[in-house]
Design a protein around this motif. Structure first.
Motif, PDB file in Angstrom:
ATOM      1  N   TRP A 142    -112.724  95.273  79.255  1.00 44.73           N
ATOM      2  CA  TRP A 142    -111.482  96.018  79.086  1.00 44.73           C
ATOM      3  C   TRP A 142    -110.290  95.068  78.958  1.00 44.73           C
ATOM      4  N   PHE A 143    -110.428  93.874  79.526  1.00 47.71           N
ATOM      5  CA  PHE A 143    -109.367  92.895  79.359  1.00 47.71           C
ATOM      6  C   PHE A 143    -109.256  92.498  77.889  1.00 47.71           C
TER       7      PHE A 143
ATOM      8  N   LEU B 176    -110.894  90.378  87.435  1.00 46.52           N
ATOM      9  CA  LEU B 176    -110.981  90.356  85.983  1.00 46.52           C
ATOM     10  C   LEU B 176    -112.300  89.787  85.473  1.00 46.52           C
TER      11      LEU B 176
ATOM     12  N   SER C  89    -105.778  98.594  81.198  1.00 44.72           N
ATOM     13  CA  SER C  89    -105.983  97.154  80.997  1.00 44.72           C
ATOM     14  C   SER C  89    -104.850  96.560  80.160  1.00 44.72           C
TER      15      SER C  89
END
Length: 532
Positions: free
Chosen positions: A81-82, A10, A120
């Motif tokens: 994208w998280f 991540l 995500s």
């Protein structure tokens, strides 16, 4: 795509982004998980933003319980994208929009987001809440030019939606968008839009016909479905069948099928079939006739349903249609899905009328060469005999007016076993042919043409004279007209006796069919026949 994900890290090493606000013990490599430390970090970032996560403030965050030199401050950032994957939290769960609830009904984006936002969001939500943050995902392709090339300003192949709307109207571009398979890459261009515009005109013409044919229609004219002719009940069956298919298409987000069902029903089932057959009834039957009232009742049902079906697609056209028919009824877009009775479904009736429609198509195919060769000017000038195998003949074909169905002067069916006898009598003379294994004879009729309905019928004595139906209708109109005149002229009590006398005289005169025929015929038999 989750199973084949290339990495599960991540963190990203970037100079910008949302920092991963962690301290790592230099000796053990363990993350520091102290609620008091975390609370100080959260408060600082709330007040100052992500720039508050700086090396100079490490001891401030650690507090008196830890030494800054014992811990490494992490400056990696979260995968961008998280960030997007957390959108469901600060929208649906923020409390700013009380009408929203978690999880989302639908996530909508392009096909590339299966590796991006969709995934995500799935990973973040499953890790923190044990399930996806959405109930459904809908992906779409990308719009290319009409050659399948990616649009680019440098190539000069871009399509400006504003210009399309200025040229064709907003409903055209909406119809195009819902006609393509949006789940795949799709094309747009001038030639493609011309085809869409043609499809739009056909739908608009269907509504135009419905509006015109329903002029003056009221609740008093309605007929119960049980009392309707078979053709009307068959069309209601088709409507109920399509209604179920449209609901399925909506549930599946299958808008291409939705639009195709609507267009095919309007063009093939209504305009080219139902309207075509019943236009004679609409224009020539008496206003109070059961068939005409049943037809207009079905047209009213069709308008209410079709305008609602079309509203999400042809937004402005549907509003225009609804406002024309019901000026004081508000917006069509505030209406709900039409109420279509499932009891209208009738599979046996559909089987019968599918056979009749196939016969109609074959007869039309047989008549066309005669029209091209000028043997007949229209199908109304043709006499038709169709030879059927017993197993293909509808059980109740005897009561069907085949001349009306085929729009010909006359039409009848014989069983294939009687074919030899009919051939010997000359019924299968000049243009006998076989279409789809059904022998069909078409000859030019010798009947004269009714001057009102244009049908060629045995009772018409000469071209331009009236058939029995038209005589009856016009005599009825004549009587109603004179009765209305009488009510207008003799509206006082003193004139009541005179009014009754005039009405009796009109009724007596109207019983003489020859007089009615002479008044309305293009060619009266004699001067005396016209009456005084």
């Amino acid at each position: 795509m989750v199973e084949g994900r290339p990495d599960w890290v991540l963190s990203r090493q970037r100079a910008w982004g949302v920092p991963i606000t962690l301290f790592v013990d230099r000796k053990t490599g363990q993350y520091l998980n102290d609620p008091a430390v975390n609370a100080r970090i959260v408060e600082a970032i709330k007040a100052e933003g992500v720039d508050a996560w700086e090396a100079a403030r490490a001891q401030e965050y650690l507090g008196s319980g830890y030494k800054a030199e014992d811990y490494e401050q992490v400056f990696d950032i979260l995968d961008v994208w998280f960030d997007s994957g957390c959108t469901h939290v600060f929208t649906l769960e923020s409390g700013k929009w009380p009408e929203l609830s978690w999880p989302a009904d639908l996530y909508l984006e392009g096909s590339d987001q299966h590796r991006g936002w969709f995934q995500s969001s799935l990973l973040q939500s499953c890790g923190t809440r044990g399930r996806a943050p959405y109930d459904a995902v809908l992906t779409h392709g990308f719009t290319m030019d009409q050659k399948g090339m990616k649009m680019s300003k440098s190539l000069g192949n871009t399509i400006d939606p504003i210009k399309v709307m200025e040229t064709n109207g907003a409903d055209i571009i909406r119809l195009w968008a819902l006609s393509v398979d949006f789940t795949e890459d799709h094309r747009i261009g001038d030639e493609i839009l011309k085809g869409v515009a043609d499809q739009y005109r056909k739908l608009r013409n269907t509504f135009r016909y419905l509006l015109g044919a329903l002029d003056g229609f009221s609740e008093a004219e309605k007929v119960d479905v049980a009392d309707m002719p078979e053709l009307e009940r068959y069309v209601l069956h088709l409507l109920a069948d399509m209604d179920a298919k449209l609901k399925t298409a909506v549930d599946d987000f299958d808008f291409n099928t939705y639009v195709r069902l609507l267009a095919d029903f309007a063009n093939e089932d209504l305009s080219a079939f139902f309207f075509d057959i019943r236009k004679d009834c609409l224009y020539c039957d008496a206003p109070e006739s059961l068939k005409r009232r049943a037809y207009r009742t079905v047209l009213d049902i069709l308008l209410h349903a079709m305008v609602r079906y079309a509203a999400p697609v042809l937004v402005f056209t549907a509003e225009e249609v609804w406002g024309t028919r019901f000026p004081d009824a508000g917006s069509v877009h505030l209406l709900e899905w039409p109420e279509v009775d499932r009891a209208w479904l009738n599979e046996s009736l559909e089987d019968q009328w599918q056979t009749l429609r196939r016969l109609r198509s074959e007869v039309t195919t047989q008549i066309e060469p005669m029209r091209r060769e000028k043997i007949v000017g229209s199908s109304l000038e043709a006499d038709v005999v169709v030879a059927l195998h017993n197993e293909f003949a509808p059980a109740s074909i005897a009561h069907i007016d085949l001349g009306e169905l085929f729009i010909t002067s006359s039409a009848r069916c014989i069983y294939i076993g009687d074919l030899a006898t009919d051939a010997a009598n000359g019924s299968f003379a000049a243009t006998e042919g076989v279409v789809g294994a059904t022998p069909i004879s078409v000859v030019r009729t010798t009947n004269h043409k009714c001057g009102r309905c244009w049908r060629h019928l045995p009772e018409v004595t000469e071209d331009g004279a009236l058939c029995g139906r038209c005589e009856d209708v016009l005599n009825g109109e004549l009587l109603r007209g004179f009765c209305g005149f009488a009510r207008t002229k003799f509206d006082s009590r003193e004139d009541a006796k005179a009014r009754r006398g005039l009405v009796c005289a009109i009724q007596s005169v109207s019983r003489h069919a020859e007089l009615g025929s002479s008044i309305f015929s293009n060619k009266p038999k004699s001067r005396e026949a016209n009456g005084p």
